[in-house]
Design a protein around this motif. Structure first.
Motif, PDB file in Angstrom:
ATOM      1  N   PRO A  23       1.124  -6.593 -15.190  1.00 14.12           N
ATOM      2  CA  PRO A  23       2.531  -6.233 -15.367  1.00 14.12           C
ATOM      3  C   PRO A  23       2.838  -6.114 -16.856  1.00 14.12           C
ATOM      4  O   PRO A  23       2.500  -7.004 -17.631  1.00 14.12           O
ATOM      5  N   MET A  24       3.449  -4.995 -17.251  1.00 14.01           N
ATOM      6  CA  MET A  24       3.741  -4.749 -18.667  1.00 14.01           C
ATOM      7  C   MET A  24       5.220  -4.408 -18.801  1.00 14.01           C
ATOM      8  O   MET A  24       5.647  -3.287 -18.490  1.00 14.01           O
ATOM      9  N   PHE A  45       1.060  -3.757 -10.160  1.00 16.72           N
ATOM     10  CA  PHE A  45       2.095  -4.753 -10.458  1.00 16.72           C
ATOM     11  C   PHE A  45       3.312  -4.103 -11.082  1.00 16.72           C
ATOM     12  O   PHE A  45       3.198  -3.200 -11.922  1.00 16.72           O
ATOM     13  N   LEU A  46       4.471  -4.591 -10.698  1.00 13.45           N
ATOM     14  CA  LEU A  46       5.727  -4.279 -11.374  1.00 13.45           C
ATOM     15  C   LEU A  46       6.045  -5.398 -12.346  1.00 13.45           C
ATOM     16  O   LEU A  46       5.710  -6.558 -12.095  1.00 13.45           O
ATOM     17  N   PRO A  70      -0.654  -3.616  -0.606  1.00 10.90           N
ATOM     18  CA  PRO A  70      -0.043  -4.762  -1.299  1.00 10.90           C
ATOM     19  C   PRO A  70       0.162  -4.467  -2.783  1.00 10.90           C
ATOM     20  O   PRO A  70      -0.591  -3.714  -3.395  1.00 10.90           O
ATOM     21  N   PHE A  71       1.208  -5.072  -3.351  1.00 12.84           N
ATOM     22  CA  PHE A  71       1.455  -4.986  -4.793  1.00 12.84           C
ATOM     23  C   PHE A  71       2.126  -6.270  -5.242  1.00 12.84           C
ATOM     24  O   PHE A  71       2.548  -7.095  -4.417  1.00 12.84           O
ATOM     25  N   GLY A  72       2.218  -6.452  -6.548  1.00 11.58           N
ATOM     26  CA  GLY A  72       2.817  -7.659  -7.097  1.00 11.58           C
ATOM     27  C   GLY A  72       4.028  -7.383  -7.957  1.00 11.58           C
ATOM     28  O   GLY A  72       4.255  -6.255  -8.410  1.00 11.58           O
ATOM     29  N   VAL A  73       4.810  -8.436  -8.176  1.00  6.87           N
ATOM     30  CA  VAL A  73       5.976  -8.402  -9.068  1.00  6.87           C
ATOM     31  C   VAL A  73       5.888  -9.614  -9.992  1.00  6.87           C
ATOM     32  O   VAL A  73       5.645 -10.734  -9.527  1.00  6.87           O
ATOM     33  N   ASN A  74       6.072  -9.387 -11.279  1.00 10.61           N
ATOM     34  CA  ASN A  74       5.981 -10.469 -12.266  1.00 10.61           C
ATOM     35  C   ASN A  74       7.350 -10.819 -12.819  1.00 10.61           C
ATOM     36  O   ASN A  74       8.141  -9.944 -13.170  1.00 10.61           O
ATOM     37  N   PRO A 128       7.585  -9.249  -1.552  1.00 19.54           N
ATOM     38  CA  PRO A 128       6.383  -8.477  -1.891  1.00 19.54           C
ATOM     39  C   PRO A 128       5.142  -9.333  -1.644  1.00 19.54           C
ATOM     40  O   PRO A 128       5.221 -10.560  -1.551  1.00 19.54           O
ATOM     41  N   ALA A 129       3.996  -8.682  -1.532  1.00 16.12           N
ATOM     42  CA  ALA A 129       2.772  -9.418  -1.194  1.00 16.12           C
ATOM     43  C   ALA A 129       2.432 -10.491  -2.219  1.00 16.12           C
ATOM     44  O   ALA A 129       1.942 -11.569  -1.869  1.00 16.12           O
ATOM     45  N   VAL A 130       2.704 -10.189  -3.496  1.00 16.53           N
ATOM     46  CA  VAL A 130       2.312 -11.091  -4.579  1.00 16.53           C
ATOM     47  C   VAL A 130       3.459 -11.221  -5.574  1.00 16.53           C
ATOM     48  O   VAL A 130       4.137 -10.237  -5.886  1.00 16.53           O
ATOM     49  N   VAL A 131       3.667 -12.429  -6.074  1.00 18.68           N
ATOM     50  CA  VAL A 131       4.597 -12.673  -7.181  1.00 18.68           C
ATOM     51  C   VAL A 131       3.874 -13.527  -8.213  1.00 18.68           C
ATOM     52  O   VAL A 131       3.218 -14.519  -7.857  1.00 18.68           O
ATOM     53  N   SER A 132       3.954 -13.131  -9.469  1.00 16.12           N
ATOM     54  CA  SER A 132       3.367 -13.942 -10.532  1.00 16.12           C
ATOM     55  C   SER A 132       4.440 -14.340 -11.529  1.00 16.12           C
ATOM     56  O   SER A 132       5.498 -13.693 -11.616  1.00 16.12           O
TER      57      SER A 132
END
Length: 345
Positions: A23-24, A45-46, A70-74, A128-132
């Motif tokens: 994520p950037m 990633f978003l 699947p995707f992630g959100v930071n 969402p599938a992933v959160v960081s």
């Protein structure tokens, strides 16, 4: 941890290609970039940093419309202020000629929580599938609530003490970020020099932990990826490698600088742009202000925002935060799927 969603929860080992697009925040991460990476077998990633919860919701919905992968959100975790108003005022004074150069006023150096509570509500709603998380890790109740909704939760860590804190709070995996990485260093301590142990050294110090490790920092080739996996990583995360992707929202001046190693031959760690340590292409702004810039995130980020926006609009990379990792010379202009394939270990 909730159980009804366990069978459907994301797992790193399910990735066709064990490469995560970092994520950037600030523009480079777009729904199109994340969709292209996820669709090609990696994990896109978003970046929710600096965005409102409403804007983040729109990004997630747009991305969901582009791929069913699947995707992630930071998220950036808010912290208490670490800078005195007098210190901010002095630094603002030193930046005044730069702002005048572009005909803009400096921003208000405010402290905020980056719309934290509202973002958590959106994530619990859309799941969402992933959160960081970066800059810290939330309380166990937040982690458990996300996991109960079927979310896989990743902590960004830079040292063993941070890793242990994140695991105690329930993290499913650790994104281990070395000093080689571009952009902000994810240290929990907002006003301390970041650890300088190389990525492989940090990974080796964590291999006794029974948790998947994601290697981040200087991952720009398949060889880099293989080397990280060889010292215990389950996957790698690459950011700079995707800055020149067709689908990335990287500013034109930033793109041009990344492909101009003669003009920008090295990177450096600076807090002059944001008040937090971050690695970018060494430019005139860093040369002028690195020696005097205090710690003070997010106040200094807000203070310099109009100046950076004006520099970007003018196409002047010497006054813009040109985030980049040490292996930026390996970045190429190409579709994200091609970049992902070149990173495949």
């Amino acid at each position: 941890m909730g159980t009804e969603h366990q069978a459907a929860r994301f797992r790193l080992e399910d990735l066709k290609i064990p490469v995560i697009q970092a994520p950037m925040a600030g523009g480079p991460s777009t729904p199109e970039l994340a969709a292209a990476v996820s669709a090609a077998g990696g994990l896109g990633f978003l970046a929710a940093g600096y965005k409102t919860a409403t804007a983040m919701r729109t990004d997630i919905q747009n991305l969901t419309g582009l791929t069913n992968r699947p995707f992630g959100v930071n998220l950036f975790v808010p912290q208490a202020s670490v800078v005195h108003p007098d210190t901010l005022q002095r630094y603002a004074g030193s930046l005044a000629p730069d702002a005048e150069r572009f005909g803009v006023s400096l921003g208000a150096p405010r402290h905020d929580d980056d719309d934290w509570d509202n973002k958590l509500k959106v994530l619990l709603d859309l799941a969402p599938a992933v959160v960081s998380f970066t800059f810290d890790f939330p309380q166990p109740a937040v982690v458990e609530a996300l996991q109960h909704r079927g979310v896989y939760v990743i902590a960004t860590v830079t040292a063993r003490d941070e890793a242990l804190r994140a695991l105690a709070a329930g993290a499913d995996a650790l994104c281990v970020q070395g000093p080689e990485a571009g952009g902000h260093r994810g240290t929990f301590a907002a006003a301390a020099p970041p650890p300088d142990v190389p990525l492989h050294g940090i990974l080796e110090s964590l291999t006794d932990l029974e948790v998947p490790l994601i290697a981040a920092g200087g991952i720009a080739t398949a060889e880099h990826a293989r080397a990280a996996l060889a010292v215990g990583a389950a996957a790698v995360q690459a950011g700079t490698a995707f800055l020149r992707a067709d689908e990335a929202g990287t500013k034109p001046a930033h793109r041009a600088a990344l492909s101009s190693p003669d003009r920008f031959p090295t990177t450096g760690v600076t807090r002059a742009f944001s008040g937090r340590n971050a690695r970018g292409l060494y430019n005139e702004f860093m040369r002028r202000h690195d020696g005097e810039a205090p710690y003070g995130y997010p106040e200094i980020h807000h203070l310099t925002t109009p100046l950076r926006a004006a520099a970007a609009a003018a196409g002047d990379p010497d006054w813009l935060n040109l985030w980049a990792g040490i292996n930026y010379r390996n970045a190429v202009d190409a579709p994200a799927a091609s970049i992902l394939a070149a990173l495949r270990p």
